[in-house]
Write a protein that holds these residues in place. Structure first.
Motif, PDB file in Angstrom:
ATOM      1  N   ARG A  61       5.839 -13.656  -3.345  1.00 43.54           N
ATOM      2  CA  ARG A  61       5.196 -14.449  -2.310  1.00 43.54           C
ATOM      3  C   ARG A  61       4.668 -13.506  -1.235  1.00 43.54           C
ATOM      4  O   ARG A  61       5.423 -12.704  -0.671  1.00 43.54           O
ATOM      5  N   SER A  62       3.376 -13.576  -0.938  1.00 41.92           N
ATOM      6  CA  SER A  62       2.770 -12.628  -0.005  1.00 41.92           C
ATOM      7  C   SER A  62       3.413 -12.686   1.378  1.00 41.92           C
ATOM      8  O   SER A  62       3.526 -11.659   2.056  1.00 41.92           O
ATOM      9  N   ARG A  63       3.866 -13.872   1.781  1.00 37.93           N
ATOM     10  CA  ARG A  63       4.443 -13.968   3.127  1.00 37.93           C
ATOM     11  C   ARG A  63       5.770 -13.225   3.250  1.00 37.93           C
ATOM     12  O   ARG A  63       6.201 -12.893   4.364  1.00 37.93           O
ATOM     13  N   ASP A  64       6.429 -12.933   2.111  1.00 35.13           N
ATOM     14  CA  ASP A  64       7.690 -12.190   2.162  1.00 35.13           C
ATOM     15  C   ASP A  64       7.475 -10.710   2.476  1.00 35.13           C
ATOM     16  O   ASP A  64       8.426 -10.019   2.871  1.00 35.13           O
ATOM     17  N   CYS A  66       4.632  -9.550   4.335  1.00 38.50           N
ATOM     18  CA  CYS A  66       3.487  -9.450   5.243  1.00 38.50           C
ATOM     19  C   CYS A  66       3.630  -8.309   6.248  1.00 38.50           C
ATOM     20  O   CYS A  66       2.640  -7.830   6.794  1.00 38.50           O
ATOM     21  N   ARG A  67       4.890  -7.841   6.532  1.00 36.88           N
ATOM     22  CA  ARG A  67       5.109  -6.759   7.492  1.00 36.88           C
ATOM     23  C   ARG A  67       5.407  -5.418   6.824  1.00 36.88           C
ATOM     24  O   ARG A  67       5.710  -4.433   7.503  1.00 36.88           O
ATOM     25  N   ASP A  69       5.119  -1.780   5.197  1.00 35.84           N
ATOM     26  CA  ASP A  69       4.270  -0.592   5.207  1.00 35.84           C
ATOM     27  C   ASP A  69       5.137   0.608   4.848  1.00 35.84           C
ATOM     28  O   ASP A  69       6.327   0.451   4.536  1.00 35.84           O
ATOM     29  N   CYS A 112       0.738 -13.641  -5.427  1.00 38.31           N
ATOM     30  CA  CYS A 112       0.089 -12.328  -5.510  1.00 38.31           C
ATOM     31  C   CYS A 112       0.912 -11.422  -6.408  1.00 38.31           C
ATOM     32  O   CYS A 112       2.043 -11.762  -6.791  1.00 38.31           O
ATOM     33  N   ASN A 131       1.792  -4.348   2.207  1.00 42.40           N
ATOM     34  CA  ASN A 131       1.664  -5.805   2.170  1.00 42.40           C
ATOM     35  C   ASN A 131       0.552  -6.182   1.189  1.00 42.40           C
ATOM     36  O   ASN A 131      -0.193  -5.333   0.704  1.00 42.40           O
ATOM     37  N   LYS A 133      -2.278  -9.606   0.187  1.00 38.76           N
ATOM     38  CA  LYS A 133      -2.862 -10.882   0.588  1.00 38.76           C
ATOM     39  C   LYS A 133      -2.670 -11.908  -0.523  1.00 38.76           C
ATOM     40  O   LYS A 133      -2.562 -11.555  -1.710  1.00 38.76           O
ATOM     41  N   PRO A 134      -2.643 -13.189  -0.192  1.00 40.34           N
ATOM     42  CA  PRO A 134      -2.597 -14.221  -1.243  1.00 40.34           C
ATOM     43  C   PRO A 134      -3.770 -14.055  -2.212  1.00 40.34           C
ATOM     44  O   PRO A 134      -4.905 -13.836  -1.804  1.00 40.34           O
TER      45      PRO A 134
END
Length: 400
Positions: A61-64, A66-67, A69, A112, A131, A133-134
């Motif tokens: 899941r992309s939101r998992d 998202c931060r 780097d 993703c 990260n 993106k969807p």
């Protein structure tokens, strides 16, 4: 009485009116290569039929992440692995990932795929350093086409791309035009085949080879190819044999007014109906069209370029159009890339080579030349009248 000469446009219409309606057949798609679609083709299944991964990596899941780097990687639980060809019942929960291979089904909940080069992992966990993106590295179901989508219109040639697409779409059979059957008869005692050394006063039969190969390029079946010399009875016998199976008979040579121009007499003796004998065009002015036993006989001049030019402008449209779905011979206006001097009052056809920038014409345009046809991809038709056409001037081009 010999019919009067017709215009080029009249000759084209007369040729179309005497040709048979093209028949259709349904057959296995894999057996249709080179034929022309007679009906449009629609997809039977969606392609891809499920969301799939574009590369080896991890579905998540992309939101998992998202931060995530390089300085702040995110660690997720690895709950399994999916390979191409496997059905998956995984249901991703927050902070979970699934190891996935290229082409594999993406599990529900993932939006993703992170490529494996951007991660470190073991059997239990994966550390993500970038990260995503969807939709990244994610091929949705129906990305190419959906069931019921139009894949190709009627009139489309069946090539390798079309066959690949219809196979992926679950289409087993195609409806195509039956291959037209053609016979080629060349005349002239000077003609010789290439299997023997060239004899004095002879030439090799380039016209016959050109017609046979061009017909095959146009998806026709050449059912007969013979050289009949300058023998009236042999020419007649060859036409009799040809009409037993051919939809179209093509002859070369013997259509002018010389002692050895035997075709008009042969057609008369066969009680053929001559539709025209002579066209107001150069080259190919003596060209004759007749119908013998309901079979069209297109009798072309013996000069190589006259054969090529008149075959293209008379038969080319019929053989490639297939009832007006897709006319492969494109009539266009193109800019000349150099000055061309047109001599003679009659309408004239010349060979050329065109691209997006315009059309180039060999300055020497002799009817007996073959070499300057190598690489040519069009014909240019100049209207009646003598004049000099300047560089940049628009002329009528037929793409071949």
């Amino acid at each position: 009485m010999r019919p009067s000469r017709v215009t080029l446009e009249q000759a084209q219409e007369l040729f179309k009116t005497c040709m048979p309606v093209r028949k259709k057949e349904e057959k296995r798609s894999a057996d249709c290569l080179g034929q022309i679609l007679a009906k449009p083709v629609y997809a039977a299944v969606t392609q891809p039929p499920f969301p799939r991964s574009a590369m080896d990596g991890f579905a998540l899941r992309s939101r998992d992440i998202c931060r995530a780097d390089i300085q702040h990687p995110v660690t997720l639980e690895v709950t399994g692995c999916v390979c191409a060809g496997q059905e998956t019942e995984f249901m991703l929960k927050p902070h979970q990932a699934v190891r996935i291979m290229t082409g594999a089904m993406i599990p529900e909940g993932a939006d993703c795929v992170v490529k494996q080069e951007d991660a470190e992992w073991d059997e239990r966990a994966v550390r993500i350093y970038h990260n995503a993106k969807p939709g990244e590295n994610y091929c949705p179901a129906g990305e190419d086409f959906s069931a019921g989508d139009l894949l190709a219109e009627a009139g489309t040639p069946v090539d390798s791309y079309l066959l690949a697409a219809v196979t992926a779409a679950g289409v087993r059979n195609l409806t195509v035009y039956k291959r037209l059957k053609a016979a080629v008869i060349t005349t002239g005692d000077e003609l010789q085949n290439t299997e023997t050394p060239l004899q004095p006063g002879k030439i090799y039969d380039a016209n016959g080879i050109w017609l046979c190969t061009r017909l095959r390029e146009m998806d026709c079946e050449v059912v007969r190819y013979q050289t009949a010399g300058d023998d009236q009875s042999k020419i007649a016998d060859e036409i009799r044999e040809a009409w037993k199976e051919a939809d179209l008979i093509l002859t070369t040579g013997g259509v002018s007014v010389g002692e050895k121009d035997l075709l008009p007499g042969v057609i008369e003796n066969l009680t053929g109906n001559v539709l025209f004998h002579g066209i107001q065009v150069k080259p190919g002015m003596p060209t004759m069209l007749s119908v013998v036993k309901e079979t069209p006989v297109l009798s072309l001049s013996g000069n190589p370029f006259a054969v090529e030019a008149l075959f293209e402008v008379l038969a080319g449209g019929y053989l490639t159009d297939m009832e007006a779905s897709r006319y492969l011979q494109k009539n266009q206006m193109k800019a000349l890339k150099q000055t061309f001097v047109k001599t003679g009052e009659m309408k004239r056809i010349v060979k050329g080579r065109c691209d997006e920038s315009g059309v180039y014409l060999p300055q020497i345009q002799k009817n007996g030349q073959l070499k300057n046809g190598i690489g040519s991809n069009c014909l240019v038709i100049f209207p009646e009248g003598e004049r000099t056409y300047t560089e940049g001037e628009a002329v009528r081009v037929i793409r071949i």
